[in-house]
Design a protein around this motif. Structure first.
Motif, PDB file in Angstrom:
ATOM      1  N   GLN A 194       0.819  -1.206   0.000  1.00  0.00           N
ATOM      2  CA  GLN A 194       0.000   0.000   0.000  1.00  0.00           C
ATOM      3  C   GLN A 194       0.853   1.256   0.000  1.00  0.00           C
ATOM      4  OE1 GLN A 194      -3.371  -0.796   2.981  1.00  0.00           O
ATOM      5  NE2 GLN A 194      -2.332  -2.750   2.758  1.00  0.00           N
ATOM      6  N   SER A 195       1.757   1.343   0.968  1.00  0.00           N
ATOM      7  CA  SER A 195       2.539   2.571   1.084  1.00  0.00           C
ATOM      8  C   SER A 195       3.637   2.354   2.115  1.00  0.00           C
ATOM      9  CB  SER A 195       1.626   3.714   1.542  1.00  0.00           C
ATOM     10  OG  SER A 195       2.405   4.789   1.997  1.00  0.00           O
ATOM     11  N   THR A 196       4.770   3.029   1.922  1.00  0.00           N
ATOM     12  CA  THR A 196       5.842   2.997   2.921  1.00  0.00           C
ATOM     13  C   THR A 196       5.854   4.318   3.687  1.00  0.00           C
ATOM     14  OG1 THR A 196       6.998   1.409   1.541  1.00  0.00           O
ATOM     15  CG2 THR A 196       8.327   2.447   3.203  1.00  0.00           C
ATOM     16  N   HIS A 197       4.673   4.940   3.790  1.00  0.00           N
ATOM     17  CA  HIS A 197       4.587   6.208   4.510  1.00  0.00           C
ATOM     18  C   HIS A 197       4.035   5.984   5.907  1.00  0.00           C
ATOM     19  CE1 HIS A 197       4.065   7.615   0.121  1.00  0.00           C
ATOM     20  NE2 HIS A 197       5.341   7.554   0.444  1.00  0.00           N
ATOM     21  N   ASN A 198       4.719   5.158   6.678  1.00  0.00           N
ATOM     22  CA  ASN A 198       4.361   4.986   8.083  1.00  0.00           C
ATOM     23  C   ASN A 198       4.734   6.272   8.804  1.00  0.00           C
ATOM     24  OD1 ASN A 198       5.739   2.533   6.786  1.00  0.00           O
ATOM     25  ND2 ASN A 198       4.318   1.604   8.225  1.00  0.00           N
ATOM     26  N   ALA A 199       3.802   6.774   9.601  1.00  0.00           N
ATOM     27  CA  ALA A 199       4.026   8.089  10.206  1.00  0.00           C
ATOM     28  C   ALA A 199       3.590   8.094  11.669  1.00  0.00           C
ATOM     29  CB  ALA A 199       3.262   9.163   9.425  1.00  0.00           C
ATOM     30  N   GLY A 200       4.065   9.101  12.375  1.00  0.00           N
ATOM     31  CA  GLY A 200       3.643   9.322  13.748  1.00  0.00           C
ATOM     32  C   GLY A 200       4.335   8.403  14.750  1.00  0.00           C
ATOM     33  N   GLY A 201       3.861   8.470  15.979  1.00  0.00           N
ATOM     34  CA  GLY A 201       4.440   7.650  17.050  1.00  0.00           C
ATOM     35  C   GLY A 201       5.372   8.434  17.944  1.00  0.00           C
ATOM     36  N   ALA A 202       5.954   9.516  17.422  1.00  0.00           N
ATOM     37  CA  ALA A 202       6.778  10.405  18.253  1.00  0.00           C
ATOM     38  C   ALA A 202       6.523  11.809  17.728  1.00  0.00           C
ATOM     39  CB  ALA A 202       8.257  10.045  18.159  1.00  0.00           C
ATOM     40  N   VAL A 203       5.271  12.252  17.907  1.00  0.00           N
ATOM     41  CA  VAL A 203       4.815  13.400  17.142  1.00  0.00           C
ATOM     42  C   VAL A 203       5.284  14.722  17.737  1.00  0.00           C
ATOM     43  CG1 VAL A 203       2.802  12.039  16.493  1.00  0.00           C
ATOM     44  CG2 VAL A 203       2.553  13.845  18.210  1.00  0.00           C
ATOM     45  N   MET A 204       5.337  15.735  16.882  1.00  0.00           N
ATOM     46  CA  MET A 204       5.769  17.072  17.281  1.00  0.00           C
ATOM     47  C   MET A 204       4.564  17.914  17.663  1.00  0.00           C
ATOM     48  SD  MET A 204       6.898  18.282  13.435  1.00  0.00           S
ATOM     49  CE  MET A 204       7.661  19.834  13.893  1.00  0.00           C
ATOM     50  N   GLY A 205       4.796  18.921  18.476  1.00  0.00           N
ATOM     51  CA  GLY A 205       3.701  19.793  18.872  1.00  0.00           C
ATOM     52  C   GLY A 205       4.151  20.778  19.928  1.00  0.00           C
ATOM     53  N   ASP A 206       3.169  21.588  20.383  1.00  0.00           N
ATOM     54  CA  ASP A 206       3.465  22.601  21.398  1.00  0.00           C
ATOM     55  C   ASP A 206       3.120  22.145  22.809  1.00  0.00           C
ATOM     56  OD1 ASP A 206       4.520  24.508  19.721  1.00  0.00           O
ATOM     57  OD2 ASP A 206       2.557  25.357  19.212  1.00  0.00           O
ATOM     58  N   ASP A 207       2.442  20.998  22.932  1.00  0.00           N
ATOM     59  CA  ASP A 207       1.968  20.546  24.234  1.00  0.00           C
ATOM     60  C   ASP A 207       2.660  19.228  24.614  1.00  0.00           C
ATOM     61  OD1 ASP A 207       0.640  19.550  26.403  1.00  0.00           O
ATOM     62  OD2 ASP A 207      -1.376  19.792  25.565  1.00  0.00           O
ATOM     63  N   PRO A 208       3.471  19.234  25.673  1.00  0.00           N
ATOM     64  CA  PRO A 208       4.201  18.016  26.034  1.00  0.00           C
ATOM     65  C   PRO A 208       3.304  16.856  26.471  1.00  0.00           C
ATOM     66  CG  PRO A 208       4.742  19.820  27.542  1.00  0.00           C
ATOM     67  CD  PRO A 208       3.825  20.383  26.509  1.00  0.00           C
ATOM     68  N   THR A 209       2.017  17.121  26.752  1.00  0.00           N
ATOM     69  CA  THR A 209       1.142  16.001  27.110  1.00  0.00           C
ATOM     70  C   THR A 209       0.586  15.300  25.872  1.00  0.00           C
ATOM     71  OG1 THR A 209      -0.890  17.324  27.213  1.00  0.00           O
ATOM     72  CG2 THR A 209       0.446  17.192  29.235  1.00  0.00           C
ATOM     73  N   THR A 210       0.727  15.924  24.700  1.00  0.00           N
ATOM     74  CA  THR A 210       0.217  15.280  23.479  1.00  0.00           C
ATOM     75  C   THR A 210       1.281  15.158  22.392  1.00  0.00           C
ATOM     76  OG1 THR A 210      -0.557  17.405  22.627  1.00  0.00           O
ATOM     77  CG2 THR A 210      -2.164  16.067  23.851  1.00  0.00           C
ATOM     78  N   SER A 211       2.521  15.449  22.730  1.00  0.00           N
ATOM     79  CA  SER A 211       3.585  15.300  21.733  1.00  0.00           C
ATOM     80  C   SER A 211       4.856  14.801  22.416  1.00  0.00           C
ATOM     81  CB  SER A 211       3.847  16.631  21.011  1.00  0.00           C
ATOM     82  OG  SER A 211       4.177  17.649  21.942  1.00  0.00           O
TER      83      SER A 211
END
Lengths: 235, 592
Positions: free
Chosen positions: B516-533
Motif C-alpha cells: 500500500q505505502s511505505t509512509h508509516n508516520a507518527g508515534g513520536a509526534v511534534m507539537g506545542d503541548d508536552p502532554t500530546t507530543s
C-alpha cells in the motif's frame, strides 16, 4: 528512451502484417515507414545514381562490416529504427557529416527506410583487429560494465545492454563497433558537435578523459555477443 | 562488556535521508559526527549498476533492499484485543536498510504538504466546528504540528533545490500558475527543473480529468528531467524512464538519494565518520535520565561499543525512531486505556488504492517505459481542498495516473472474472498488459486513540530486545473518505475511455499482506503541548533535550501526499534551530 516511441506490440503487429496475414494499418507506430530490405540491398550495392548517391557499400561494405579502418561505423545488425533515425537526422541537419549529410539528403524517406532495413538484416563478418594493451582493455571494461563513482559515471551497459549488445530499437549496439568510430563520436558529443540524441551522451562524454574514451573504444571493439563469435573472420 | 569509544559531538542513529542531511549540516558547523547505519555501505557505482540492479525477483519480490526482518521484524495486529504476530515478509510497507535508507529505493514522488496540514486541528475546527469533527469519529485525534507552512517554506525550497525536483509550479507567492497544481501551497519560486515528459497514460488521464472539470498537473518528481547540479555541487543526470525505480536504486545518477545529492559532500569531510553494519541497541541516559550520554551499538563482528556523544539524533525509519525511544526509556509510552503518554501515540499510515481502467486494444500504454514519479494528477480531492460540509468525514486524497513500471512479475492486470491461473489467465494477461491504466488514490490517515506503537511483550530481535508492535486499523472516517472519492474517480476512468473500470478505494480491515505505502508516520509526534507530543516543534525530545527524533515519526497525522519532501523540509528546519540556537546554549529550545 522517451525519444523512441516505438512499442513492442506494434512491432509484433508489423511483422505479422509484412507476411500479408493481416491488413492492419500501423496506426500506433510513429516511426518512419517500414523499409523493404530487398530494395535496400540495391541501394547498398549501387546507390541512387540519379540522386547523386553513391553505393553505401563503398564505405560500409555490402555486408555492413565497413572497411576495417574504423573511419566508417559497422552497420550490420544495427536496428532498422536506429539506422533510419540517424539517416533522417543527417537529412534534416540534426546530425552533421560532410559525407553522410548529402547522401542522406539524396535518399528519399522510403529509400532511407529500405536501406536501414537491409543493413539491420545482414550479418557482416568481423574483420581482424590489432591487439590492444590489457591495461587499456581493462579500464574500458571497467567503465563499460561498472562505471566510475568518482566521476559520476554509470556503466555503458546500463543503456547499451549487457556486453554492449544494444537495446533495440532505440539504443545502438557497441559490441564489435570500430574503436576509432566510437572514440570519434564520444569526442563529438564532448565538444558539442553531435547533438542528435538525448543529452545523456553529451553529459557522459564530458566526464570521460581522453584516456577513458580510448579505453572504452578499445574495449567495445573487441567484444562480441555469443551468437556473433561465428562471424569473426579469423579465430 | 562494551568498549567505550572516544566521545564525539554528535551521533546519528541511521544514515538515510534525515541522518545524512542532518550530519551534513552539523559537519559544516564544525561538529565531529559519527553516523551509525545498521546496513551495508553501497554506492551508485558499483552497487546499483545494471543488469544486476534490474533483478525483479531479488529486489521487488525478495525485498533485497529492505530491513532484514529475520533479525528485526515488526509485529502487527488490527486491534488491541488481538495477539500481534511478526511480519515475516514485508508487503504492505517497505522500510529500507543500508546506507541511504529508504531514500534509495523510493519513487521520487516529491510533494509539499499544504498550509492546512500543519494547523490541522485549528483549520478543521474553524471551518467545520468541533461538533463536526466529533461526528466523524470520537476516537479520532486532531493536532497542530507546532510549526507552520510559512516557517517551513524556505526549507521546502532548499530541499527541493537539493534534490533537483522536476515539476511545474501551481502557486508562486499566491499567484496561480498555468499548468501547475492550483491547490498547492504558495512557493517562493519555480521548481529547479521542468516537469518530466508526460507519458501516454498520463495524457489519457489528463483528457479524462479535464473533461470533468478537474485540474490536472504533472507530478513533481525527484527523477530528473534534465542534468542538474545542486547547491552542494553534486550533479544528477536525467531519468531514462527505465521502469525500475521504487524498490530499486537508480543506476543513472538520475534520482535524488543520499548517494547522489548528499553523501559525496559529507563523506569527504574529516569531521564525519560513517560506520556501517552497526546496530544501535539504545540511547544511554545519565542518572538524572534528563541527559543522553551517547549510544550503545553492536558492530558487524558482534562487538559491543559505547559511543559517547553530546547530541544524539534519531534518524532511522519512522517506526525505528519510535522503537529507539521506547527501548531507551525516553518519553512516557502511550497507554491506550488512559490515553496518556506520548511515545507510540498517533501512529498513522496512508489511505491508498485506486481504480483499474481496462482500455481498448488500440490503446498502447507502454507501462514499462516509466519513471518513479511520471504521473499526471489532480488535487481537487486532496486534503481539505473541497468542502466537507454535509459529508461525514474529513481528509482527502490526490488522484492520478502514476504507473511506475510494467515489470513482468509484478504487473499483469486482468479484469474481474478472469481465472487466477491457467490458459485463460495467460490469455487475459496478454490481452490487457499493454492496454490497462492504473489510477492511484493516495491520501490522509487520521490519528486515532486506537492506533499506536509499543514494545511487543512476546517477540524479540536478534539481540534479545523486544520488537516494535503495531496496532492499527483504518478509522471508519478514512474508509468513508476513500470510498467517497472512489465513486468520483470511477467517472474519470470512464471519461478516459475505459471499457471496464474497476472501482478502487481503501477497505477495512487493514492488511499487511499487499503493498500500500511505505509512509508509516507518527508515534513520536511534534507539537506545542508536552502532554500530546513526544517532541517539540523542533523535533527535540521534551524529556531529554540533547535527543532529537527527526522524520515522519513527528507527523501528528498523515498528510495527503508522499512525505519525503516534507521530511526533508522538517529536517532542515530542525537543523536550523540546532545550529543557530541549540549549539549556542544546549538545552530545551521550548520550555515545557
Amino acid at each position: 528512451m522517451t525519444a523512441a516511441p516505438v512499442n513492442r506490440l506494434s512491432l509484433a503487429v508489423v511483422v505479422i502484417g509484412s507476411f500479408g496475414l493481416l491488413g492492419i494499418a500501423i496506426a500506433a507506430a510513429q516511426t518512419s515507414p517500414q523499409g523493404d530490405p530487398n530494395r535496400g540491398a540495391v541501394v547498398a550495392a549501387q546507390g541512387v545514381p540519379k540522386a547523386g548517391v553513391p553505393a553505401c557499400a563503398q564505405c560500409h561494405a555490402y555486408t555492413g562490416s565497413s572497411d576495417g579502418s574504423g573511419a566508417f561505423p559497422r552497420l550490420a545488425g544495427q536496428s532498422a529504427y536506429y539506422l533510419g533515425k540517424e539517416l533522417a537526422d543527417y537529412a534534416g541537419g540534426v546530425r552533421s557529416n560532410a559525407i553522410m549529410t548529402p547522401i542522406a539528403k539524396g535518399l528519399g524517406a522510403t529509400e532511407r527506410a529500405d536501406v536501414a532495413a537491409y543493413y539491420a538484416e545482414v550479418k557482416g563478418p568481423f574483420l581482424p583487429l590489432a591487439d590492444v594493451s590489457s591495461a587499456l582493455f581493462k579500464r574500458g571494461e571497467q567503465l563499460a560494465k561498472v562505471g566510475d563513482e568518482s566521476k559520476g559515471l554509470q556503466s555503458c551497459d546500463n543503456c547499451h545492454g549487457p556486453g554492449g549488445a544494444g537495446q533495440p530499437p532505440a539504443i545502438p549496439y557497441l559490441a564489435g563497433q570500430y574503436g576509432p568510430y566510437i572514440a570519434m563520436q564520444l569526442r563529438m558529443w564532448q565538444r558539442g558537435y553531435r547533438r542528435n540524441s538525448d543529452d545523456a551522451m553529451a553529459y557522459i562524454a564530458k566526464r570521460l578523459s581522453d584516456g577513458d574514451i580510448d579505453a572504452v573504444a578499445a574495449y567495445f571493439q573487441q567484444v562480441r555477443r555469443a551468437d556473433q563469435l561465428a562471424q569473426d573472420s579469423r579465430k | 562488556m562494551a568498549t567505550r569509544l572516544k566521545p564525539v559531538d554528535a551521533v546519528t542513529i541511521g544514515v538515510g535521508l534525515t541522518g545524512s542531511l542532518a550530519a551534513l549540516e552539523l559537519a559544516k558547523a564544525g561538529l565531529k559526527i559519527v553516523g551509525l547505519e545498521r546496513g551495508a555501505a553501497r554506492f551508485t557505482v558499483p552497487d546499483f549498476q545494471s543488469p544486476p540492479i534490474h533483478d525483479e525477483l531479488r529486489f521487488s519480490i525478495r525485498k533485497a533492499m529492505m530491513q532484514d526482518n529475520t533479525k528485526v521484524a515488526v509485529t502487527f495486529r488490527n486491534d488491541s484485543n488481538e495477539t500481534a504476530l511478526p511480519i515475516r515478509r514485508w508487503e504492505s510497507f517497505l522500510p529500507g536498510q543500508g546506507l541511504g535508507g529508504s531514500f534509495v529505493h523510493w519513487n521520487g514522488q516529491s510533494f509539499r504538504a499544504q498550509v492546512a496540514d500543519f494547523i490541522y486541528k485549528t483549520h478543521l475546527e474553524k471551518r467545520y466546528g468541533k461538533k463536526f469533527l466529533e461526528a466523524c469519529g470520537p476516537e479520532l485525534i486532531f493536532q497542530d504540528w507546532g510549526v507552520t507552512y510559512d516557517e517551513l517554506e524556505p526549507h521546502f525550497d532548499r530541499f527541493e533545490y537539493l534534490c533537483g525536483v522536476s515539476g511545474t509550479a501551481g502557486n508562486i507567492k499566491g499567484k496561480i500558475q498555468p499548468g501547475g497544481n492550483p491547490f498547492e501551497a504558495p512557493r517562493a519560486r519555480e521548481y529547479p527543473n521542468p516537469a518530466l515528459k508526460e507519458p501516454y497514460f498520463g495524457a489519457i488521464f489528463r483528457k479524462g480529468a479535464e473533461s470533468l472539470g478537474y485540474h490536472p498537473y504533472p507530478q513533481p518528481s525527484s527523477n530528473l528531467s534534465r542534468p542538474y547540479t545542486n547547491p552542494e555541487g553534486l550533479s544528477l543526470q536525467r531519468c531514462v524512464f527505465c521502469g525500475f525505480c521504487e524498490r530499486y536504486a537508480c543506476e543513472h545518477f538520475a534520482k535524488a538519494s543520499p548517494q547522489t545529492v548528499i553523501l559525496p559532500a559529507l563523506l569527504n569531510r574529516p569531521n564525519y565518520e560513517l560506520r556501517t553494519n552497526c546496530e544501535v541497541l539504545r540511547i544511554n541516559l545519565d542518572s538524572t535520565r534528563r541527559k543522553a550520554t551517547g549510544v550503545t551499538y553492536v558492530d558487524g563482528a558482534g562487538n559491543e561499543f559505547e559511543q559517547p556523544a553530546e547530541l544524539v539524533l534519531i534518524t532511522a525509519f519512522p517506526l525505528n525512531n519510535v522503537r529507539t525511544l521506547l527501548l531507551s526509556g525516553i518519553g512516557e509510552p502511550y497507554d491506550p486505556r488512559t490515553g496518556k503518554g506520548v511515545v507510540g501515540r498517533c501512529y498513522t499510515y496512508q489511505t491508498t488504492g485506486g481504480p483499474t481502467v481496462f482500455m481498448d486494444e488500440s490503446v498502447n500504454v507502454n507501462p514499462f517505459m516509466s519513471s518513479g514519479a511520471p504521473g499526471t494528477m489532480i488535487d481537487d480531492f486532496g486534503g481539505d481542498n473541497f468542502d466537507h460540509s454535509g459529508l461525514d468525514f474529513v481528509g482527502g486524497q490526490y488522484v492520478g495516473s502514476i504507473m511506475t513500471n510494467g515489470r513482468p512479475i509484478e504487473f499483469h492486470p486482468t479484469p474481474p472474472g478472469t481465472p487466477t491461473w491457467g490458459l485463460e489467465w495467460k490469455k487475459a494477461v496478454a490481452r490487457h498488459y499493454n492496454h490497462t491504466i492504473l489510477i492511484q488514490q493516495h491520501g490522509t490517515s487520521t490519528a486515532s486513540r486506537l492506533n499506536y506503537l509499543d514494545l511487543d511483550p512476546t517477540y524479540k530481535d536478534a539481540w534479545g530486545q523486544p520488537l516494535l508492535r503495531m496496532t492499527f486499523d483504518f478509522p471508519d472516517n478514512d474508509i468513508r473518505m476513500s470510498q467517497y472519492i472512489a465513486n468520483k474517480v470511477v467517472a474519470i476512468g470512464r471519461a478516459m475511455g475505459g471499457k471496464t473500470v474497476v472501482r478502487g478505494g481503501t477497505r477495512k480491515p487493514y492488511s499487511t499482506t499487499f503493498y500500500q505505502s511505505t509512509h508509516n508516520a507518527g508515534g513520536a509526534v511534534m507539537g506545542d503541548d508536552p502532554t500530546t507530543s513526544a517532541v517539540n516543534r523542533y523535533m527535540q525530545s521534551w524529556d531529554v533535550p540533547n535527543v532529537f527524533s527527526l522524520g515522519a515519526s513527528a507527523f501528528p497525522q498523515n498528510i495527503t501526499y508522499n512525505y519525503s519532501i516534507t521530511i526533508g523540509a522538517l529536517t532542515y528546519w530542525a537543523l536550523d534551530a540546532i545550529k543557530n540556537q541549540y549549539l549556542k546554549a544546549p538545552g530545551p529550545l521550548v520550555q515545557k
